[in-house]
Design an enzyme around this catalytic site. Structure first.
Site, PDB file in Angstrom:
ATOM      1  CG  ASN A 186      11.526   9.187   8.422  1.00 16.72           C
ATOM      2  OD1 ASN A 186      10.471   8.903   8.979  1.00 16.72           O
ATOM      3  ND2 ASN A 186      11.635   9.338   7.117  1.00 16.72           N
TER       4      ASN A 186
ATOM      5  NE  ARG B 136       1.039   6.266  -1.175  1.00 16.12           N
ATOM      6  CZ  ARG B 136       1.828   7.203  -0.646  1.00 16.12           C
ATOM      7  NH1 ARG B 136       1.355   8.402  -0.405  1.00 16.12           N
ATOM      8  NH2 ARG B 136       3.079   6.938  -0.383  1.00 16.12           N
TER       9      ARG B 136
ATOM     10  NE  ARG C 176       8.581  12.324   6.628  1.00 15.92           N
ATOM     11  CZ  ARG C 176       7.989  11.301   6.017  1.00 15.92           C
ATOM     12  NH1 ARG C 176       8.378  10.071   6.250  1.00 15.92           N
ATOM     13  NH2 ARG C 176       7.017  11.508   5.174  1.00 15.92           N
TER      14      ARG C 176
ATOM     15  CG  HIS D 251       5.833  14.403  -0.426  1.00 18.21           C
ATOM     16  ND1 HIS D 251       5.135  13.995  -1.551  1.00 18.21           N
ATOM     17  CD2 HIS D 251       6.286  13.276   0.159  1.00 18.21           C
ATOM     18  CE1 HIS D 251       5.174  12.682  -1.632  1.00 18.21           C
ATOM     19  NE2 HIS D 251       5.868  12.207  -0.607  1.00 18.21           N
TER      20      HIS D 251
ATOM     21  CD  GLU E  68      11.515  14.157   1.814  1.00 21.47           C
ATOM     22  OE1 GLU E  68      10.418  14.222   2.367  1.00 21.47           O
ATOM     23  OE2 GLU E  68      11.826  13.230   1.051  1.00 21.47           O
TER      24      GLU E  68
END
Ligand code: AMP
Length: 406
Positions: free
Chosen positions: A8, A251, A101, A190, A394
């Site tokens: 990643n 956010r 990823r 996601h 993940e």
């Protein structure tokens, strides 16, 4: 194929995990960061249960190095040295593939894909939609290809799982020609987590994925929710970018787009200012001055009313999405909570589901308080909807998809 390396990559760092695909056990994990700075750092960790018992007495679990790491290619050399020095040896666990990823796959990539030159051109071209992420992901792919030229590399996209959204869910109600020209639509993010958790939930319940209607709440630093019908994503809260939807650490999630126009006209804020405001200085950080849910809850418990109000906005938004997605699905069998907040905060779970008994959702206070790293049910036995906590993974999902396309 016995092992998959999952990578990643960000612009100045990358994380990696080596996974044994026969057992799905993680063999090593690490981080190379501050790439390009005066001094870089690498951390390599071998989980205790992956160290053979005869070697345990002198096997350090975590090793750290501070050294200059000029670019990602040098970063992969540092990682290879860590594997050779501290194990597990990549000659004894030969790599079958590397899974990467990649944040944005646009509408071109609806599943994991073997990296070819054309795929790299597409990832680069999609940087228009994810300027912070796709170029960094590509840097990681190219450096990893130099480090491992003889194994297949696979790109696993965050957006891919949501490519099954119907037009009514992904379209923005704006000028259609403008939307088409600039590829403006909801993509969702996601995806690897939503896919993984929905599949784990079906396994936990011993029910076929194809017959379940699910809502998955991924509540981490970034947060999103999805509606999943028979294993296919049909709605999700993040949009063109990961800014839309739920309230997050920093956010804003949903807001009236006119707020931007207003702040530009009335407060003289530039578009860069607005970008920083909404992506980095909003959410619970903007409302209460702390971006971490643990800190927010601590303050709220200590009587801080601003923190309590921010907690209410956060959970109110989640509840609204649950209602929305129950209506879209018509029938919901299971609601799963995952990621940092979803897995660890009984308070958030209880507040988000409070008052939903009329919809067949009944939380067991006792089960909700239990701590565990395994999937578990937190609804009562007579709840019509099963409510679960399902830890996400993940990296494992990226490794599984990497294996699946090969
Ligand atoms: P993630 O992005 O999945 O790593 O999640 C990070 C978020 O999880 C942060 O906001 C943390 O504060 C939150 N988190 C982790 N542990 C807890 C906990 N025990 N209670 C509440 N929030 C937590």
């Amino acid at each position: 194929m016995s092992t998959v390396l999952v990578v990643n990559s960000g612009s100045s760092s990358f994380k990696y995990q080596l996974i044994d695909m026969d057992t799905e056990q993680m063999l090593a994990t690490g981080l190379v960061e501050r790439i390009g700075e005066a001094s870089g750092r690498s951390v390599h960790t071998i989980p205790w249960d992956a160290v053979p018992s005869v070697e345990r007495s002198n096997a350090p679990q975590t090793t750290e190095r501070i050294l200059p790491i000029p670019d990602h290619t040098a970063g992969f050399r540092v990682m290879l040295e860590a594997f050779e020095t501290h194990g597990p040896s990549l000659s004894r666990h030969p790599l079958g593939a590397v899974g990467h990823r990649v944040v944005h796959g646009g509408k071109r990539f609806f599943e994991a894909t073997v990296v070819t030159n054309l795929v790299k051109i597409n990832i680069e071209e999609l940087a228009e939609l994810a300027p912070l992420h796709n170029p960094a992901n590509l840097q990681g792919i190219e450096a990893a290809q130099r480090a491992f030229p003889d194994v297949p590399h696979v790109a696993v996209f965050d957006t891919a799982f949501h490519q099954t959204l119907p037009p009514a869910a992904y379209s923005y109600a704006i000028d259609a020609k403008l939307a088409a020209k600039h590829r403006l639509r909801k993509y969702g993010f996601h995806g690897t987590s939503h896919k993984f958790v929905s599949e784990e939930a079906a396994k936990f319940l011993y029910r076929p994925l194809g017959e379940l209607n699910q809502i998955v709440l991924h509540l981490g630093n970034g947060a999103s929710v999805s509606a999943i019908e028979g294993g296919r994503s049909v709605e999700t809260s993040m949009g063109l970018t990961p800014l839309e939807g739920l309230v997050m650490g920093t956010r804003s999630g949903d807001l009236d787009p006119a707020v931007l126009i207003h702040l530009h006209r009335r407060a003289g804020m530039s578009f860069d200012d607005l970008d920083t405001l909404l992506n980095r200085k909003s959410g619970i950080l903007g409302m209460a001055g702390v971006g971490d849910m643990r800190d927010l809850q601590e303050r709220s418990d200590a009587g801080d009313e601003v923190a309590a109000a921010a907690f209410d906005v956060y959970t109110h938004r989640i509840k609204g999405y649950i209602g929305n997605y129950m209506a879209q699905l018509g029938r919901v069998d299971v609601i799963s909570f995952t990621a940092g907040v979803g897995e660890n905060s009984p308070e958030v779970r209880a507040a988000a589901l409070s008052g939903l008994e009329a919809f067949g959702i009944r939380l067991s206070d006792e089960r909700n308080e239990e701590r565990s790293r395994d999937p578990r049910r937190i609804s009562t036995d007579d709840s019509e909807v099963d409510v679960l906590v399902v830890p996400t993974n993940e990296e494992l999902e990226i490794a599984r998809q990497t294996l699946a396309v090969l």
